[in-house]
Design an enzyme around this catalytic site. Structure first.
Site, PDB file in Angstrom:
ATOM      1  N   CYS A 172      -1.477   8.577 -23.251  1.00  0.00           N
ATOM      2  CA  CYS A 172      -1.084   7.168 -23.318  1.00  0.00           C
ATOM      3  C   CYS A 172      -1.346   6.479 -21.977  1.00  0.00           C
ATOM      4  O   CYS A 172      -0.549   6.625 -21.042  1.00  0.00           O
ATOM      5  CB  CYS A 172       0.383   7.066 -23.719  1.00  0.00           C
ATOM      6  SG  CYS A 172       0.974   5.367 -23.801  1.00  0.00           S
TER       7      CYS A 172
ATOM      8  N   CYS B 211       1.291   3.965 -20.932  1.00  0.00           N
ATOM      9  CA  CYS B 211       2.538   4.564 -20.458  1.00  0.00           C
ATOM     10  C   CYS B 211       2.375   5.134 -19.054  1.00  0.00           C
ATOM     11  O   CYS B 211       3.245   4.964 -18.207  1.00  0.00           O
ATOM     12  CB  CYS B 211       2.969   5.711 -21.376  1.00  0.00           C
ATOM     13  SG  CYS B 211       2.926   5.314 -23.110  1.00  0.00           S
ATOM     14  N   ASP B 212       1.292   5.857 -18.820  1.00  0.00           N
ATOM     15  CA  ASP B 212       1.197   6.683 -17.614  1.00  0.00           C
ATOM     16  C   ASP B 212       0.169   6.207 -16.594  1.00  0.00           C
ATOM     17  O   ASP B 212       0.112   6.745 -15.486  1.00  0.00           O
ATOM     18  CB  ASP B 212       0.868   8.135 -18.012  1.00  0.00           C
ATOM     19  CG  ASP B 212       2.003   8.758 -18.814  1.00  0.00           C
ATOM     20  OD1 ASP B 212       3.159   8.325 -18.621  1.00  0.00           O
ATOM     21  OD2 ASP B 212       1.737   9.644 -19.637  1.00  0.00           O
TER      22      ASP B 212
HETATM   23  C1  LIG Z   1       3.827  11.752 -23.207  1.00  0.00           C
HETATM   24  C2  LIG Z   1       4.211  10.375 -23.710  1.00  0.00           C
HETATM   25  C3  LIG Z   1       4.680   9.434 -22.803  1.00  0.00           C
HETATM   26  C4  LIG Z   1       5.040   8.179 -23.259  1.00  0.00           C
HETATM   27  N1  LIG Z   1       5.509   7.272 -22.347  1.00  0.00           N
HETATM   28  C5  LIG Z   1       5.914   6.067 -22.766  1.00  0.00           C
HETATM   29  C6  LIG Z   1       6.428   5.115 -21.851  1.00  0.00           C
HETATM   30  O1  LIG Z   1       6.503   5.370 -20.644  1.00  0.00           O
HETATM   31  N2  LIG Z   1       6.818   3.909 -22.338  1.00  0.00           N
HETATM   32  C7  LIG Z   1       6.716   3.591 -23.685  1.00  0.00           C
HETATM   33  O2  LIG Z   1       7.118   2.493 -24.066  1.00  0.00           O
HETATM   34  N3  LIG Z   1       6.212   4.461 -24.566  1.00  0.00           N
HETATM   35  C8  LIG Z   1       5.810   5.684 -24.143  1.00  0.00           C
HETATM   36  N4  LIG Z   1       5.283   6.574 -25.037  1.00  0.00           N
HETATM   37  C9  LIG Z   1       5.153   6.161 -26.440  1.00  0.00           C
HETATM   38  C10 LIG Z   1       6.527   6.270 -27.115  1.00  0.00           C
HETATM   39  O3  LIG Z   1       7.032   7.561 -26.904  1.00  0.00           O
HETATM   40  C11 LIG Z   1       6.399   5.972 -28.599  1.00  0.00           C
HETATM   41  O4  LIG Z   1       5.823   4.712 -28.792  1.00  0.00           O
HETATM   42  C12 LIG Z   1       7.780   5.988 -29.235  1.00  0.00           C
HETATM   43  O5  LIG Z   1       8.447   7.207 -28.985  1.00  0.00           O
HETATM   44  C13 LIG Z   1       7.687   5.787 -30.745  1.00  0.00           C
HETATM   45  O6  LIG Z   1       8.968   5.861 -31.252  1.00  0.00           O
HETATM   46  P1  LIG Z   1       9.264   6.224 -32.770  1.00  0.00           P
HETATM   47  O7  LIG Z   1      10.727   6.169 -32.908  1.00  0.00           O
HETATM   48  O8  LIG Z   1       8.422   5.385 -33.649  1.00  0.00           O
HETATM   49  O9  LIG Z   1       8.718   7.700 -32.983  1.00  0.00           O
HETATM   50  P2  LIG Z   1       8.844   9.060 -32.174  1.00  0.00           P
HETATM   51  O10 LIG Z   1       9.358   8.889 -30.810  1.00  0.00           O
HETATM   52  O11 LIG Z   1       7.525   9.714 -32.370  1.00  0.00           O
HETATM   53  O12 LIG Z   1       9.944   9.857 -33.008  1.00  0.00           O
HETATM   54  C14 LIG Z   1       9.673  10.290 -34.300  1.00  0.00           C
HETATM   55  C15 LIG Z   1      10.874  11.050 -34.792  1.00  0.00           C
HETATM   56  O13 LIG Z   1      10.708  11.365 -36.172  1.00  0.00           O
HETATM   57  C16 LIG Z   1      11.110  12.688 -36.406  1.00  0.00           C
HETATM   58  N5  LIG Z   1      10.466  13.155 -37.624  1.00  0.00           N
HETATM   59  C17 LIG Z   1       9.144  13.296 -37.899  1.00  0.00           C
HETATM   60  N6  LIG Z   1       8.966  13.735 -39.144  1.00  0.00           N
HETATM   61  C18 LIG Z   1      10.207  13.876 -39.674  1.00  0.00           C
HETATM   62  C19 LIG Z   1      10.702  14.321 -40.937  1.00  0.00           C
HETATM   63  N7  LIG Z   1       9.889  14.721 -41.905  1.00  0.00           N
HETATM   64  N8  LIG Z   1      12.043  14.364 -41.129  1.00  0.00           N
HETATM   65  C20 LIG Z   1      12.911  13.962 -40.151  1.00  0.00           C
HETATM   66  N9  LIG Z   1      12.490  13.506 -38.958  1.00  0.00           N
HETATM   67  C21 LIG Z   1      11.159  13.504 -38.719  1.00  0.00           C
HETATM   68  C22 LIG Z   1      10.731  13.433 -35.135  1.00  0.00           C
HETATM   69  O14 LIG Z   1      11.446  14.644 -34.990  1.00  0.00           O
HETATM   70  C23 LIG Z   1      11.112  12.383 -34.085  1.00  0.00           C
HETATM   71  O15 LIG Z   1      12.469  12.504 -33.775  1.00  0.00           O
HETATM   72  C24 LIG Z   1       4.909   7.853 -24.630  1.00  0.00           C
HETATM   73  C25 LIG Z   1       4.440   8.782 -25.539  1.00  0.00           C
HETATM   74  C26 LIG Z   1       4.093  10.047 -25.087  1.00  0.00           C
HETATM   75  C27 LIG Z   1       3.584  11.070 -26.072  1.00  0.00           C
END
Ligand SMILES: Cc1cc2nc3c(=O)[nH]c(=O)nc-3n(C[C@H](O)[C@H](O)[C@H](O)COP(=O)(O)OP(=O)(O)OC[C@H]3O[C@@H](n4cnc5c(N)ncnc54)[C@H](O)[C@@H]3O)c2cc1C
Length: 309
Positions: free
Chosen positions: A134, A137-138
């Site tokens: 990302c 992000c980084d």
């Molecule tokens: C290394 C890294 C660094 C990042 N740094 C930043 C940053 O500095 N700033 C920023 O804004 N964004 C950052 N991001 C992006 C950010 O993490 C994502 O945009 C954000 O986490 C998305 O949130 P979400 O809730 O949609 O999904 P996610 O955070 O992906 O969470 C998905 C959740 O769904 C659950 N899940 C999946 N399938 C199932 C299922 N079948 N049943 C039950 N639960 C399930 C998983 O266990 C997880 O808990 C980064 C991403 C990465 C990979």
């Protein structure tokens, strides 16, 4: 069968924010965390761009506090994943990985997306120590440094252009002898003096003491003029696509060809009434924590309105 007014699937910023709002609206939500409790941010160290933390915040701490906030308002946060969904009848029926069935009047899908990696052992070894998927992000951590972006599509060109504004030098490592990007993106990277495109190049591994110091690469692998060499870099950015975690809902809800859940423009509403999608699982564009939290809020508000109707 257990019943809930609101089932939230996922424990990233989208899921926990939906849980906070649904809890405060007295929907007594149940939330399943999935295999990655806290979501993608648990893979990183510091988050510097989430509003409200002028000095940045430890990512794991932020996700733990979001969980506590959700629990404070009555969300029943549970371990376990949803492995099956039946949206063909109301109330909807979801099955957990322990075989339990739970019926729900409304469902918030917040299962996120996973970045694709090349599959190298070194990507795991240096994760968070020079390897990132990302740039938004980084990228800031690599100001005035040299980085490589892997990929040759529009996303890779966008990430390379973004990084070129911060970094001293950006290599694009492209497997094919051409870019798969749109003409406008191609021109943008080709004309940027800070970006150098390494065509027909594959990454074999990474090296460095305590962090990435370079990549072992190969030019024209398997051809007579194959050449292996080391590319000194400080950061290695993957830009070869994401996979939304939505396989469980295939055939139950409208998705695009990649698997992102389709929502109505400006809303988390899906084609199934009472089922909402928030965060990265429905967002091929922004993929940021604050956007995920925002759409999680919207999904909970929509769930509440739907129930009140
Ligand atoms: C290394 C890294 C660094 C990042 N740094 C930043 C940053 O500095 N700033 C920023 O804004 N964004 C950052 N991001 C992006 C950010 O993490 C994502 O945009 C954000 O986490 C998305 O949130 P979400 O809730 O949609 O999904 P996610 O955070 O992906 O969470 C998905 C959740 O769904 C659950 N899940 C999946 N399938 C199932 C299922 N079948 N049943 C039950 N639960 C399930 C998983 O266990 C997880 O808990 C980064 C991403 C990465 C990979």
């Amino acid at each position: 069968m257990e019943h809930t007014k609101c089932l939230i699937i996922g424990s990233g910023p989208a899921g926990y924010t939906a849980a906070i709002y649904a809890g405060r609206a007295n929907l007594q939500p149940i939330e399943y965390c999935g295999l990655q409790m806290g979501g993608q941010l648990t893979q990183t160290t510091i988050v510097e761009n989430f509003p409200g933390y002028p000095e940045g915040v430890d990512a794991n701490q932020m996700m733990t506090e979001l969980r506590r906030q959700a629990e404070r308002f009555g969300t029943d946060v549970r371990d376990g994943a949803i492995v099956k969904a039946d949206f063909s009848r109301k109330p909807y029926v979801l099955t957990t990985d322990r075989g339990a069935e739970i019926s729900a009047d409304t469902v918030v899908i917040a299962t996120g997306a996973s970045a694709k990696y090349l599959g190298l052992e070194d990507e795991k070894k240096y994760n968070g120590m020079g390897v990132s998927a990302c740039a938004t992000c980084d990228g800031f951590f690599y100001r005035k440094k040299t980085v490589a972006v892997v990929g040759g599509g529009d996303t890779a060109c966008e990430e390379a252009s973004y990084l070129a504004q911060l970094c001293a030098k950006v290599y694009m490592i492209v497997r094919k002898p051409y870019l798969r990007a749109s003409d406008i993106m191609k021109k943008r990277v080709e004309s940027n003096p800070k970006i150098e495109i390494l065509y027909e190049t594959n990454t074999l591994g990474l090296y460095g003491e305590g962090g990435v110091e370079g990549a072992h690469v190969v030019y024209r692998k398997g051809e007579a003029d194959e050449r292996k060499y080391d590319l000194p870099i400080d950061g290695f950015f993957l830009a070869i696509g994401h996979k939304p975690n939505t396989d469980v809902f295939k055939g139950q809800i409208d998705m695009d060809e990649v698997g992102y859940i389709k929502t109505q423009p400006g809303s988390p509403r899906t084609n199934v009434e009472g089922v909402f999608a928030a965060g990265d699982c429905a967002d091929p564009t922004y993929r940021q924590a604050v956007v995920a939290a925002g759409t999680g809020c919207m999904a909970a508000l929509e769930a509440e309105r739907y129930l009140n109707q």
